[in-house]
Scaffold this motif. Sequence first.
Motif, PDB file in Angstrom:
ATOM      1  N   GLY A 176      -7.210   2.264 -34.115  1.00 37.59           N
ATOM      2  CA  GLY A 176      -6.606   0.962 -33.876  1.00 37.59           C
ATOM      3  C   GLY A 176      -6.775   0.511 -32.446  1.00 37.59           C
ATOM      4  N   VAL A 177      -5.890  -0.402 -32.052  1.00 37.87           N
ATOM      5  CA  VAL A 177      -5.950  -0.987 -30.720  1.00 37.87           C
ATOM      6  C   VAL A 177      -4.615  -0.751 -30.016  1.00 37.87           C
ATOM      7  CG1 VAL A 177      -6.207  -3.135 -29.421  1.00 37.87           C
ATOM      8  CG2 VAL A 177      -7.585  -2.747 -31.483  1.00 37.87           C
ATOM      9  N   VAL A 178      -4.686  -0.281 -28.774  1.00 40.99           N
ATOM     10  CA  VAL A 178      -3.464  -0.023 -28.012  1.00 40.99           C
ATOM     11  C   VAL A 178      -2.741  -1.343 -27.736  1.00 40.99           C
ATOM     12  CG1 VAL A 178      -2.525   0.791 -25.810  1.00 40.99           C
ATOM     13  CG2 VAL A 178      -4.360   2.070 -26.937  1.00 40.99           C
ATOM     14  N   LYS A 179      -1.485  -1.370 -28.137  1.00 42.38           N
ATOM     15  CA  LYS A 179      -0.649  -2.536 -27.815  1.00 42.38           C
ATOM     16  C   LYS A 179       0.036  -2.332 -26.467  1.00 42.38           C
ATOM     17  CE  LYS A 179       3.553  -4.924 -29.295  1.00 42.38           C
ATOM     18  NZ  LYS A 179       4.729  -4.806 -30.172  1.00 42.38           N
ATOM     19  N   GLU A 180       0.524  -1.119 -26.251  1.00 42.20           N
ATOM     20  CA  GLU A 180       1.274  -0.852 -25.020  1.00 42.20           C
ATOM     21  C   GLU A 180       1.345   0.655 -24.794  1.00 42.20           C
ATOM     22  OE1 GLU A 180       5.333  -2.071 -25.229  1.00 42.20           O
ATOM     23  OE2 GLU A 180       5.666  -1.954 -23.068  1.00 42.20           O
TER      24      GLU A 180
END
Lengths: 124, 287
Positions: free
Chosen positions: A39-43
Amino acid sequence: MKSGFKGIITAILLLGCQLAAAHHSTVGQIEEASIEISGVVKEFQFKNPHSWIQVMVKDDSGEEVEWSVEWLIPNILMRQGYNPATFRPGDEVRVRLRQHVSGSPMGEFDGAIKADGSIVGRWD
Amino acid sequence: MKSILTITAKSVSRVFLGLTFLINAGVTHGAELPEFSALPDWSGTWSRRGGTVFDSGSWTLNGVLTDPSQPGAGVSAPGTRAHPPYNAEWEAVYQEHLALRDAGLFPDPLTRCISHGFPRIFNALAPVEFVVRPEQTWILAEHTRATMRIYTDGTEHPPAEARWHNFYGHSVGHWEDDTLVFTTVALKGWRDRDSVLDRSGLVLSDQAHATTRIRRTEENGEDLLLVEITLEDPLALTAPWVVEKRFYKDAAGTRIFDYECNEYNRAIVDEQGRSMILDEDGKVLNY
């Protein structure tokens, strides 16, 4: 910290449930085998008492699900050469973690590999 | 006249406050302090090896007893019991805590961001520093930002009735050559259900007291601070209990960082003792 997060803590305290702030007692709560998510790092929450990597992952139906991946205390990570910029919002990652037995989108961090091939943590 | 009365009243007040301080903080007699240059060099940061529990035989992972030689297990002094010599009443308390722990229902005070206390400071996860001065030694633990003060200036323990029982108690000591020897009293123990010796649920009473010896030595070419603690407790133990902790000097340049446990705590303990993990919006993730 979002207001909703603060709100539920306040509400719980007001309800007199004798709750207290705590961190990680995971006895019997974590699967032994690791799983992998992409996935993609949000925070990257580089804060005490434990750091958390928030990763947005698309499930089988295409819906985005936010995963909470718990890592070590930032102090230990700093001594291991990591810092708040180890993960940046928008980083594409594959993450290995040991998921909570409840099946919730959360677990304990083992390692990650970024789009550029760099490895964070353990990736044997 | 008025000013004289005011000055006199202030003086009496100061003397009273001073006496109150001496009663509560311990009395200092004129001890002969060692020269600073004669004190041992304990500079740098030191990390414990050997696990975060005292009673190595108690350590289980998800209820399964682990090999005491593995990480997480404790270290006991040679020839001494790893298991505290509890009397029957306190052994029952300990066994109850172990069972709750294995069920994930023993909320460690540390998980509620409550500081280690003594002697648990010697089970701390992260490095510690020792600041050695003629009149005091300070033990600074990164984890929970703990500071323990040991007075070596001739201070005596307060009388029993004037003691404020707290997490680190009251410690006074002296130097025997290069060994710091100190006694600790006025500990909280389990009176308020918030001070434990380690995560296994090992507890003592508020009458527990300790004699600790710390000295620097070497082991296989490594600098080592050897900490030997003799714990006595007329309410909980049938004999003195000797435990040992080993702190090895970290590589030069190792740094201690800030640790504020309540900075962003995403877990809370419910009334059953379960840890609940919250997501960003406050939703409980794990139950």
